[in-house]
Design a protein around this motif. Structure first.
Motif, PDB file in Angstrom:
ATOM      1  N   VAL A  56      40.700 116.254 -50.223  1.00  0.00           N
ATOM      2  CA  VAL A  56      40.865 116.380 -49.056  1.00  0.00           C
ATOM      3  C   VAL A  56      40.158 117.892 -48.840  1.00  0.00           C
ATOM      4  CG1 VAL A  56      42.269 117.277 -46.888  1.00  0.00           C
ATOM      5  CG2 VAL A  56      42.943 115.212 -48.378  1.00  0.00           C
ATOM      6  N   ALA A  57      40.276 118.772 -49.717  1.00  0.00           N
ATOM      7  CA  ALA A  57      39.383 120.016 -49.868  1.00  0.00           C
ATOM      8  C   ALA A  57      37.899 119.941 -49.853  1.00  0.00           C
ATOM      9  CB  ALA A  57      40.195 121.119 -50.515  1.00  0.00           C
ATOM     10  N   ILE A  60      36.669 118.415 -46.481  1.00  0.00           N
ATOM     11  CA  ILE A  60      36.586 119.291 -45.586  1.00  0.00           C
ATOM     12  C   ILE A  60      35.450 120.477 -45.831  1.00  0.00           C
ATOM     13  CG2 ILE A  60      37.747 121.496 -44.557  1.00  0.00           C
ATOM     14  CD1 ILE A  60      40.458 119.838 -44.883  1.00  0.00           C
ATOM     15  N   LEU A  63      32.167 118.885 -44.936  1.00  0.00           N
ATOM     16  CA  LEU A  63      32.030 118.696 -43.451  1.00  0.00           C
ATOM     17  C   LEU A  63      31.654 120.110 -42.892  1.00  0.00           C
ATOM     18  CD1 LEU A  63      34.930 116.515 -42.422  1.00  0.00           C
ATOM     19  CD2 LEU A  63      32.628 115.822 -42.245  1.00  0.00           C
ATOM     20  N   ILE A  64      32.262 121.269 -43.563  1.00  0.00           N
ATOM     21  CA  ILE A  64      31.765 122.617 -43.057  1.00  0.00           C
ATOM     22  C   ILE A  64      30.325 123.113 -43.522  1.00  0.00           C
ATOM     23  CG2 ILE A  64      32.338 124.868 -43.386  1.00  0.00           C
ATOM     24  CD1 ILE A  64      35.366 124.042 -43.226  1.00  0.00           C
ATOM     25  N   ARG A  79      31.161 127.299 -38.103  1.00  0.00           N
ATOM     26  CA  ARG A  79      32.017 126.381 -38.578  1.00  0.00           C
ATOM     27  C   ARG A  79      32.999 126.808 -39.777  1.00  0.00           C
ATOM     28  NH1 ARG A  79      26.810 123.763 -39.218  1.00  0.00           N
ATOM     29  NH2 ARG A  79      26.539 124.413 -41.533  1.00  0.00           N
ATOM     30  N   ALA A  83      37.273 126.967 -39.091  1.00  0.00           N
ATOM     31  CA  ALA A  83      38.293 126.529 -40.338  1.00  0.00           C
ATOM     32  C   ALA A  83      39.069 127.812 -40.468  1.00  0.00           C
ATOM     33  CB  ALA A  83      37.388 126.179 -41.487  1.00  0.00           C
ATOM     34  N   VAL A 101      44.957 122.574 -35.849  1.00  0.00           N
ATOM     35  CA  VAL A 101      43.657 121.506 -35.765  1.00  0.00           C
ATOM     36  C   VAL A 101      43.288 121.878 -34.351  1.00  0.00           C
ATOM     37  CG1 VAL A 101      42.747 119.297 -35.261  1.00  0.00           C
ATOM     38  CG2 VAL A 101      44.180 119.729 -37.315  1.00  0.00           C
TER      39      VAL A 101
END
Length: 116
Positions: A56-57, A60, A63-64, A79, A83, A101
């Motif tokens: 998951v990290a 993320i 995506l960033i 971005r 976060a 979120v």
């Protein structure tokens, strides 16, 4: 089944069933079967949680740092700041994921409005 049947209307649905749904559900059933027998503090479950958290990290971070689409047009600092604001909201506002979120989205959308 022959190679000529690959053009039939039903072939994509059969492919989705065999290549997508069946393997996924197989692992789900195995997880449910084994999951009832694994202690919550066992080393195996700790390792599984660590791998899941790392995946998951990684998503993320990708995506960033390497976004696609419209998000790629936004500045990196925006971005990262969104976060960080979401993470800070998570820590300070009762450790609720949905609130963090929403805070991250608000910061990102406000930053996009200011930069455009």
């Amino acid at each position: 089944m022959t190679w000529q049947s690959l053009t039939d209307w039903w072939w994509p649905y059969l492919f989705i069933l065999l290549a997508g749904w069946l393997p996924t559900d197989m692992w789900r059933f195995i997880g449910v079967f084994i999951g009832g027998r694994v202690r919550e503090d066992s080393q195996a479950l700790v390792a599984v949680r660590a791998v899941a958290t790392a995946l998951v990290a990684g998503v993320i971070a990708q995506l960033i740092l390497y976004p696609s689409g419209v998000l790629a047009d936004s500045p990196v600092i925006l971005r990262v700041g969104a976060a960080a604001a979401g993470f800070l909201a998570y820590l300070t506002l009762g450790r609720r994921v949905i609130i963090s979120v929403i805070v991250g989205e608000i910061v990102l959308l406000a930053g996009l409005q200011l930069t455009s």
